[in-house]
Design an enzyme around this catalytic site. Structure first.
Site, PDB file in Angstrom:
ATOM      1  N   ASN A  20     -14.299  24.009 -21.524  1.00 41.56           N
ATOM      2  CA  ASN A  20     -14.648  23.470 -22.772  1.00 41.56           C
ATOM      3  C   ASN A  20     -15.919  24.480 -23.175  1.00 41.56           C
ATOM      4  OD1 ASN A  20     -15.722  22.081 -24.821  1.00 41.56           O
ATOM      5  ND2 ASN A  20     -16.565  20.397 -23.782  1.00 41.56           N
ATOM      6  N   LYS A  73     -17.273  24.477 -25.755  1.00 30.55           N
ATOM      7  CA  LYS A  73     -18.184  23.699 -26.805  1.00 30.55           C
ATOM      8  C   LYS A  73     -18.633  24.722 -28.005  1.00 30.55           C
ATOM      9  CE  LYS A  73     -20.020  21.392 -22.793  1.00 30.55           C
ATOM     10  NZ  LYS A  73     -21.072  20.402 -22.648  1.00 30.55           N
ATOM     11  N   HIS A 123     -15.317  13.424 -26.312  1.00 32.20           N
ATOM     12  CA  HIS A 123     -16.309  14.024 -25.423  1.00 32.20           C
ATOM     13  C   HIS A 123     -17.616  13.021 -25.697  1.00 32.20           C
ATOM     14  CE1 HIS A 123     -19.208  16.842 -23.710  1.00 32.20           C
ATOM     15  NE2 HIS A 123     -18.062  17.488 -23.237  1.00 32.20           N
ATOM     16  N   GLU A 144     -20.637  14.198 -26.112  1.00 27.67           N
ATOM     17  CA  GLU A 144     -21.378  14.889 -27.036  1.00 27.67           C
ATOM     18  C   GLU A 144     -20.987  14.522 -28.368  1.00 27.67           C
ATOM     19  OE1 GLU A 144     -21.247  18.865 -25.588  1.00 27.67           O
ATOM     20  OE2 GLU A 144     -22.325  18.430 -23.823  1.00 27.67           O
ATOM     21  N   GLU A 189     -16.056  12.045 -17.044  1.00 27.66           N
ATOM     22  CA  GLU A 189     -17.293  12.948 -17.160  1.00 27.66           C
ATOM     23  C   GLU A 189     -18.478  12.262 -17.086  1.00 27.66           C
ATOM     24  OE1 GLU A 189     -16.251  17.048 -18.895  1.00 27.66           O
ATOM     25  OE2 GLU A 189     -16.668  15.714 -20.487  1.00 27.66           O
ATOM     26  N   GLY A 218     -23.916  19.343 -17.724  1.00 30.70           N
ATOM     27  CA  GLY A 218     -25.041  20.300 -18.073  1.00 30.70           C
ATOM     28  C   GLY A 218     -26.175  20.165 -17.326  1.00 30.70           C
ATOM     29  N   SER A 257     -20.845  19.438 -14.233  1.00 32.38           N
ATOM     30  CA  SER A 257     -21.397  20.587 -13.473  1.00 32.38           C
ATOM     31  C   SER A 257     -20.648  20.927 -12.376  1.00 32.38           C
ATOM     32  CB  SER A 257     -22.656  19.769 -12.795  1.00 32.38           C
ATOM     33  OG  SER A 257     -23.907  19.699 -14.015  1.00 32.38           O
TER      34      SER A 257
HETATM   35  C1  PEP Z   1     -18.385  19.347 -20.356  1.00 26.76           C
HETATM   36  O1  PEP Z   1     -19.207  19.304 -21.241  1.00 26.76           O
HETATM   37  O2  PEP Z   1     -17.251  18.756 -20.658  1.00 26.76           O
HETATM   38  C2  PEP Z   1     -18.966  19.566 -19.051  1.00 26.76           C
HETATM   39  C3  PEP Z   1     -18.158  19.144 -18.049  1.00 26.76           C
HETATM   40  O3  PEP Z   1     -19.908  20.273 -19.087  1.00 26.76           O
HETATM   41  P1  PEP Z   1     -20.716  21.223 -17.719  1.00 26.76           P
HETATM   42  O4  PEP Z   1     -19.469  21.690 -16.767  1.00 26.76           O
HETATM   43  O5  PEP Z   1     -21.419  22.327 -18.366  1.00 26.76           O
HETATM   44  O6  PEP Z   1     -21.523  19.942 -17.159  1.00 26.76           O
END
Ligand code: PEP
Length: 247
Positions: free
Chosen positions: A9, A11, A93, A95, A163, A169, A207
């Site tokens: 992703n 983003k 997601h 976010e 997630e 992040g 992460s």
């Molecule tokens: C995400 O935003 O879907 C995600 C998993 O981000 P990160 O891997 O940076 O934690």
């Protein structure tokens, strides 16, 4: 057998120059043993499809509107994503849920629109830190799953990504026992609502890096990952793809 999926992703990251990462990634994995997917910013989908060439890597969007078209300035519809070369779209997601107030019902409507346009919906769910600390993680994610799955969800048109919001992040990752507990509960919840529950792919996201991917992929019912930061460069994403191939 569920085919494993390494999904990235990007983003709100990526300019045309960054398509060099796609060339590097596809060169590093000319015939991957797993599905590879990059969910690109809408501006790059068509060019990424071109940059990918004949490689089987798939391309997705990061959100879609529930309507096919209309007066929704700044939004993008599922048919538009499909037209640009996407085969998947992320919906729900955390976010989007946080920044745009998206509810489970909104997510289900977007997934319905995605499926109606021939896109695979990657439905994201996950608890906040406060919810985990209150012992509510299982109830929250299974509730989100039931509320966000569209009618007509099948193993072919749906991927679920767990997630935890606190892991996105942050560099913090749940223990493998915590991931196993949630993924087991999600599989169980899927069985209650779908005939094809065993075939639905469940991704872990939050992460994931080359250094922790193998441990995460060894967890039962983890069929791959949705990766944010570490999907932005071939150097970081390639070891995750390799770990999934070896899982
Ligand atoms: C995400 O935003 O879907 C995600 C998993 O981000 P990160 O891997 O940076 O934690």
């Amino acid at each position: 057998m569920r085919r494993k999926l390494a999904a990235g992703n990007w983003k709100m990251n990526g300019l045309v120059d960054d398509l060099a990462q796609i060339k590097a990634l596809t060169d590093a994995h000319p015939a991957p043993d797993v599905d590879m997917l990059i969910c690109a910013p809408a501006t790059l989908i068509a060019q990424m499809a071109w940059a990918r060439g004949p490689h089987p890597m798939q391309i997705g969007g990061q959100d879609c509107h529930a309507a096919r078209s209309g007066a929704h300035t700044g939004d993008i519809s599922a048919p538009m994503l499909r037209d640009a070369g996407a085969s998947h779209v992320i919906v729900g997601h955390s976010e989007r849920r946080a920044d745009h107030g998206e509810t489970d019902a909104d997510v289900a409507a977007k997934a319905t629109a995605a499926n109606a346009s021939g896109l695979i919906a990657v439905i994201c769910i996950g608890e906040t830190l406060a919810q985990r600390e209150a012992g509510e993680a299982l109830a929250v994610v299974t509730g989100q799953l039931r509320g966000s799955l569209p009618e007509g969800a099948t193993a072919a048109n749906t991927v679920v990504a767990y997630e935890p919001v606190w892991a996105i992040g942050t560099g913090k990752v749940p223990t493998t026992d915590q991931i196993a507990e949630i993924h087991g509960a999600l599989r169980h919840a899927l069985r209650d609502v779908m005939r094809e529950a065993e075939a639905v792919r469940l991704l872990y996201g939050g992460s994931v890096k080359g250094a922790n991917a193998a441990e995460i992929f060894a967890v039962a019912d983890v069929d791959g990952a949705l990766v944010g930061g570490a999907s932005l460069t071939a150097e970081d994403f390639s070891p995750i793809v390799t770990a999934l191939e070896n899982a």
